[in-house]
Write a protein that holds these residues in place. Structure first.
Motif, PDB file in Angstrom:
ATOM      1  N   GLU A  93       0.830  -1.200   0.000  1.00  0.00           N
ATOM      2  CA  GLU A  93       0.000   0.000   0.000  1.00  0.00           C
ATOM      3  C   GLU A  93       0.865   1.251   0.000  1.00  0.00           C
ATOM      4  OE1 GLU A  93      -3.372   0.386   2.503  1.00  0.00           O
ATOM      5  OE2 GLU A  93      -3.796  -1.762   2.483  1.00  0.00           O
ATOM      6  N   VAL A  94       0.356   2.293  -0.605  1.00  0.00           N
ATOM      7  CA  VAL A  94       1.084   3.568  -0.662  1.00  0.00           C
ATOM      8  C   VAL A  94       0.791   4.376   0.594  1.00  0.00           C
ATOM      9  CG1 VAL A  94       1.087   3.647  -3.186  1.00  0.00           C
ATOM     10  CG2 VAL A  94      -0.794   4.689  -1.932  1.00  0.00           C
ATOM     11  N   PHE A  95       1.711   5.299   0.894  1.00  0.00           N
ATOM     12  CA  PHE A  95       1.559   6.156   2.066  1.00  0.00           C
ATOM     13  C   PHE A  95       0.827   7.425   1.680  1.00  0.00           C
ATOM     14  CE2 PHE A  95       5.078   3.497   3.422  1.00  0.00           C
ATOM     15  CZ  PHE A  95       4.800   3.292   4.766  1.00  0.00           C
ATOM     16  N   LYS A  96      -0.024   7.888   2.587  1.00  0.00           N
ATOM     17  CA  LYS A  96      -0.689   9.176   2.451  1.00  0.00           C
ATOM     18  C   LYS A  96      -0.312   9.989   3.673  1.00  0.00           C
ATOM     19  CE  LYS A  96      -3.347   8.375  -1.139  1.00  0.00           C
ATOM     20  NZ  LYS A  96      -3.482   9.165  -2.301  1.00  0.00           N
ATOM     21  N   SER A  97      -0.322  11.242   3.547  1.00  0.00           N
ATOM     22  CA  SER A  97       0.046  12.072   4.691  1.00  0.00           C
ATOM     23  C   SER A  97      -1.208  12.648   5.345  1.00  0.00           C
ATOM     24  CB  SER A  97       0.980  13.198   4.255  1.00  0.00           C
ATOM     25  OG  SER A  97       0.312  14.036   3.342  1.00  0.00           O
ATOM     26  N   ILE A  98      -1.101  12.821   6.659  1.00  0.00           N
ATOM     27  CA  ILE A  98      -2.163  13.438   7.447  1.00  0.00           C
ATOM     28  C   ILE A  98      -1.515  14.580   8.202  1.00  0.00           C
ATOM     29  CG2 ILE A  98      -3.795  13.101   9.337  1.00  0.00           C
ATOM     30  CD1 ILE A  98      -3.948  10.186   8.630  1.00  0.00           C
ATOM     31  N   SER A  99      -2.163  15.711   8.224  1.00  0.00           N
ATOM     32  CA  SER A  99      -1.631  16.861   8.952  1.00  0.00           C
ATOM     33  C   SER A  99      -2.148  16.835  10.384  1.00  0.00           C
ATOM     34  CB  SER A  99      -2.073  18.164   8.276  1.00  0.00           C
ATOM     35  OG  SER A  99      -1.571  18.230   6.963  1.00  0.00           O
ATOM     36  N   LEU A 100      -1.209  16.889  11.324  1.00  0.00           N
ATOM     37  CA  LEU A 100      -1.539  16.892  12.744  1.00  0.00           C
ATOM     38  C   LEU A 100      -0.842  18.063  13.415  1.00  0.00           C
ATOM     39  CD1 LEU A 100      -0.926  13.108  13.560  1.00  0.00           C
ATOM     40  CD2 LEU A 100      -3.125  14.201  13.187  1.00  0.00           C
TER      41      LEU A 100
END
Length: 129
Positions: A8-15
């Motif tokens: 699976e590919v990585f996605k970014s989440i803003s925290l």
């Protein structure tokens, strides 16, 4: 690498920085990757039917009531066993032992006869003196 999620590919989440720091320390405590920790948390909430915005009060009270009902059920079973099995068995055993015990009858002993005779004998000796 996370098992089953290798391709699976990585996605970014803003925290926010403080939230990311707290989440990173929590991931280290669990010894899991950030993806697996977040997945585990989401599955926990879905499986238990709770929302992070809800309080756990009603859910915990429900659990407590369920435990109390089960304990009361166990107590009822134990009382039934005591009434139906233990007490009758004890009563039967006591009746058997009572019948098995020999009846206590006073034995006729010569001691009673000798005790009665001795004072008379002593009285005669004292009169002779």
């Amino acid at each position: 690498m996370d098992k089953g999620y290798e391709k699976e590919v990585f996605k970014s989440i803003s925290l926010k920085a403080s939230v990311a720091k707290k989440f990173n320390s929590y991931c280290k405590k669990l010894s899991m990757s950030k993806s697996m920790t977040l997945l585990l948390m989401l599955e926990f909430f879905e499986d238990n039917g709770i929302s992070p915005t809800e309080s756990m009060g009603p859910k915990m009270q429900t659990l407590e009531n369920l435990i109390k009902k089960r304990i009361n059920g166990v107590i009822a079973i134990l009382k039934d066993i005591e009434k139906g099995q233990t007490k009758p068995t004890v009563a039967m055993m006591q009746s058997l032992f009572q019948e098995a015990e020999p009846k206590k009858q006073p034995l006729i002993l010569e001691k009673k006869n000798t005790e009665e005779k001795q004072p008379k004998y002593q009285e005669r000796n004292q009169q002779d003196l």
